[in-house]
Design a protein around this motif. Structure first.
Motif, PDB file in Angstrom:
ATOM      1  N   UNK A 191       0.826  -1.207   0.000  1.00 23.42           N
ATOM      2  CA  UNK A 191       0.000   0.000   0.000  1.00 23.42           C
ATOM      3  C   UNK A 191       0.859   1.256   0.000  1.00 23.42           C
ATOM      4  N   UNK A 192       1.941   1.243   0.763  1.00 22.70           N
ATOM      5  CA  UNK A 192       2.835   2.404   0.793  1.00 22.70           C
ATOM      6  C   UNK A 192       3.516   2.585  -0.558  1.00 22.70           C
ATOM      7  N   UNK A 193       3.999   1.484  -1.137  1.00 18.50           N
ATOM      8  CA  UNK A 193       4.648   1.572  -2.442  1.00 18.50           C
ATOM      9  C   UNK A 193       3.675   2.087  -3.501  1.00 18.50           C
ATOM     10  N   UNK A 194       2.469   1.550  -3.523  1.00 19.61           N
ATOM     11  CA  UNK A 194       1.479   1.962  -4.532  1.00 19.61           C
ATOM     12  C   UNK A 194       1.119   3.441  -4.342  1.00 19.61           C
ATOM     13  N   UNK A 195       0.982   3.870  -3.087  1.00 24.85           N
ATOM     14  CA  UNK A 195       0.663   5.268  -2.809  1.00 24.85           C
ATOM     15  C   UNK A 195       1.803   6.179  -3.260  1.00 24.85           C
ATOM     16  N   UNK A 196       3.031   5.804  -2.941  1.00 21.92           N
ATOM     17  CA  UNK A 196       4.184   6.619  -3.334  1.00 21.92           C
ATOM     18  C   UNK A 196       4.339   6.667  -4.849  1.00 21.92           C
ATOM     19  N   UNK A 197       4.066   5.543  -5.528  1.00 17.63           N
ATOM     20  CA  UNK A 197       4.127   5.536  -6.993  1.00 17.63           C
ATOM     21  C   UNK A 197       3.097   6.500  -7.579  1.00 17.63           C
ATOM     22  N   UNK A 198       1.899   6.494  -7.018  1.00 13.23           N
ATOM     23  CA  UNK A 198       0.868   7.417  -7.495  1.00 13.23           C
ATOM     24  C   UNK A 198       1.285   8.863  -7.282  1.00 13.23           C
ATOM     25  N   UNK A 199       1.796   9.162  -6.085  1.00 10.68           N
ATOM     26  CA  UNK A 199       2.174  10.546  -5.814  1.00 10.68           C
ATOM     27  C   UNK A 199       3.391  10.943  -6.646  1.00 10.68           C
ATOM     28  N   UNK A 200       4.381  10.054  -6.781  1.00 11.85           N
ATOM     29  CA  UNK A 200       5.572  10.370  -7.566  1.00 11.85           C
ATOM     30  C   UNK A 200       5.216  10.679  -9.010  1.00 11.85           C
ATOM     31  N   UNK A 201       4.287   9.936  -9.562  1.00  8.94           N
ATOM     32  CA  UNK A 201       3.861  10.171 -10.950  1.00  8.94           C
ATOM     33  C   UNK A 201       3.230  11.556 -11.096  1.00  8.94           C
ATOM     34  N   UNK A 202       2.384  11.918 -10.152  1.00  8.08           N
ATOM     35  CA  UNK A 202       1.707  13.214 -10.221  1.00  8.08           C
ATOM     36  C   UNK A 202       2.691  14.353  -9.991  1.00  8.08           C
ATOM     37  N   UNK A 203       3.590  14.200  -9.019  1.00 11.07           N
ATOM     38  CA  UNK A 203       4.576  15.243  -8.727  1.00 11.07           C
ATOM     39  C   UNK A 203       5.512  15.441  -9.920  1.00 11.07           C
ATOM     40  N   UNK A 204       5.919  14.338 -10.560  1.00  6.55           N
ATOM     41  CA  UNK A 204       6.805  14.448 -11.720  1.00  6.55           C
ATOM     42  C   UNK A 204       6.138  15.226 -12.850  1.00  6.55           C
ATOM     43  N   UNK A 205       4.827  15.102 -12.957  1.00  4.52           N
ATOM     44  CA  UNK A 205       4.095  15.801 -14.020  1.00  4.52           C
ATOM     45  C   UNK A 205       3.810  17.261 -13.671  1.00  4.52           C
ATOM     46  N   UNK A 206       3.785  17.583 -12.367  1.00  6.54           N
ATOM     47  CA  UNK A 206       3.355  18.924 -11.948  1.00  6.54           C
ATOM     48  C   UNK A 206       3.934  19.229 -10.567  1.00  6.54           C
TER      49      UNK A 206
END
Length: 366
Positions: A216-231
């Motif tokens: 759950x932590x990995x999946x959450x961090x992947x989601x946030x990292x993707x969004x942060x990288x885009x914006x």
């Protein structure tokens, strides 16, 4: 150990996720560029973990700053204690700050790092579930003001984030639930597959089962990292991460920082966002029931505080960071797993949803 990369060009950094990582010198030392290190922690976390961390900083001259614990202390006076410690230890611009604590410590340590001698390195070691999946990732740092939460700060990225799930063992159950709110947020805003997994596994997370936590932590961090990288600086898609926060920040500001935990306020805020989305015809009644059921199983509030009024909500929301050109912006749900930012919601609809939630008397279910 799992590694998630936050891709920001020359400001990119790794997120390490696993068990026993606080003792792994090889994770810390490559991200420290001199013999000066300052651990910033608080009076609750420090006695539990600062000695373990110091033993991992082989060959470094370590200064220690212990801050008072709690959201109520996330202010200029407390921030200045970090600068006092750095100056008293004569740390220069090659120092590295290490944030050992939850979101309050991480936000203040990051803001201090962004400000001290106009910018020094720092490493995030988040010790709460909420900070592990949200505030330690993405470079938002700052402090609160009596008129609004997180209104003063800077975007400033860490050198690394080191997430040791063993540190969660000493947390009260209420803190675990607060972290689950931010995990649920990722499923609701854009990861429908993860939302289904959460509906099947939420009790395993409440019980701190290691394999479920790491996933759950990995999946959450992947989601946030993707969004942060885009914006990185929240000029577009990153605003989706504020699902539940427009309402949630109003709750925290009105009740006093720390009376409801941030994740508890976000949980109630996501419920309000789902109900407003239903009011606009986007979510079906059964969709809203799924959100309510998942939040309740995570032992989170599922309504606005009954002590608040609609006018209090609107007053606090009017000075929120998400107001643009005088217009309130909400993150709402077109569908479960599909969030959008809107600024044209009718005030009457917002008022009706808030009043119904306040009247429900369900806020204290935890």
């Amino acid at each position: 150990m799992q590694i998630v990369q936050v891709d920001l060009g020359d400001r990119s950094y790794p997120i390490y996720i696993g068990s026993g990582l606080l003792s792994e010198s090889n994770l810390f030392l490559p991200h420290i560029k001199s013999d000066q290190v300052c651990i910033v922690t608080n009076q609750t976390v420090g006695p539990l973990y600062e000695n373990v961390l110091q033993s991992s900083l082989t060959g470094k001259r370590v200064a220690l700053v212990e801050l008072p614990d709690g959201e109520a202390h996330k202010n200029f006076s407390t921030l200045n204690l970090v600068f006092d410690g750095l100056l008293q230890a004569r740390h220069n611009r090659n120092t590295t700050l290490i944030a050992l604590g939850g979101g309050v410590v991480g936000d203040m340590c990051g803001f201090a790092a962004a400000s001290y001698q106009r910018g020094v390195n720092f490493i995030q070691v988040p010790t709460t579930l909420l900070s592990q999946v949200d505030s330690s990732v993405g470079g938002k740092t700052g402090i609160n003001h009596p008129l609004g939460k997180n209104m003063i700060g800077a975007f400033y990225q860490p050198q690394a984030v080191i997430i040791d799930i063993d540190l969660l063992a000493t947390l009260p159950a209420r803190e675990i639930s607060a972290g689950l709110a931010e995990i649920i947020k990722y499923g609701l805003l854009g990861d429908g597959e993860f939302l289904l997994w959460l509906e099947q596994n939420i009790e395993r997370l409440v019980a701190l089962e290691s394999d479920a936590l790491i996933y759950a932590i990995q999946r959450s961090c992947e989601n946030k990292a993707r969004i942060v990288a885009a914006d990185e600086r929240e000029s577009g898609v990153r605003a989706l991460l504020n699902l539940g926060h427009t309402f949630g920040h109003a709750i925290e500001t009105q009740l006093g920082y720390g009376n409801w935990l941030h994740g508890e306020a976000v949980g109630a805020g996501m419920m309000l966002a789902a109900e407003l989305s239903e009011k606009l015809g986007w979510l079906a009644t059964e969709d809203v029931a799924r959100v309510r059921n998942l939040l309740a199983r995570a032992v989170l509030p599922i309504a606005a505080p009954k002590s608040m009024t609609v006018d209090q909500f609107l007053t606090h929301m009017s000075v929120d960071k998400k107001v643009m050109d005088g217009r309130l912006r909400f993150v709402l749900l077109k569908a479960l797993g599909e969030a959008v930012v809107v600024s044209d919601v009718g005030l009457a609809d917002v008022e009706q949803v808030l009043q119904a939630s306040i009247n429900s008397g369900l806020a204290d279910i935890r």
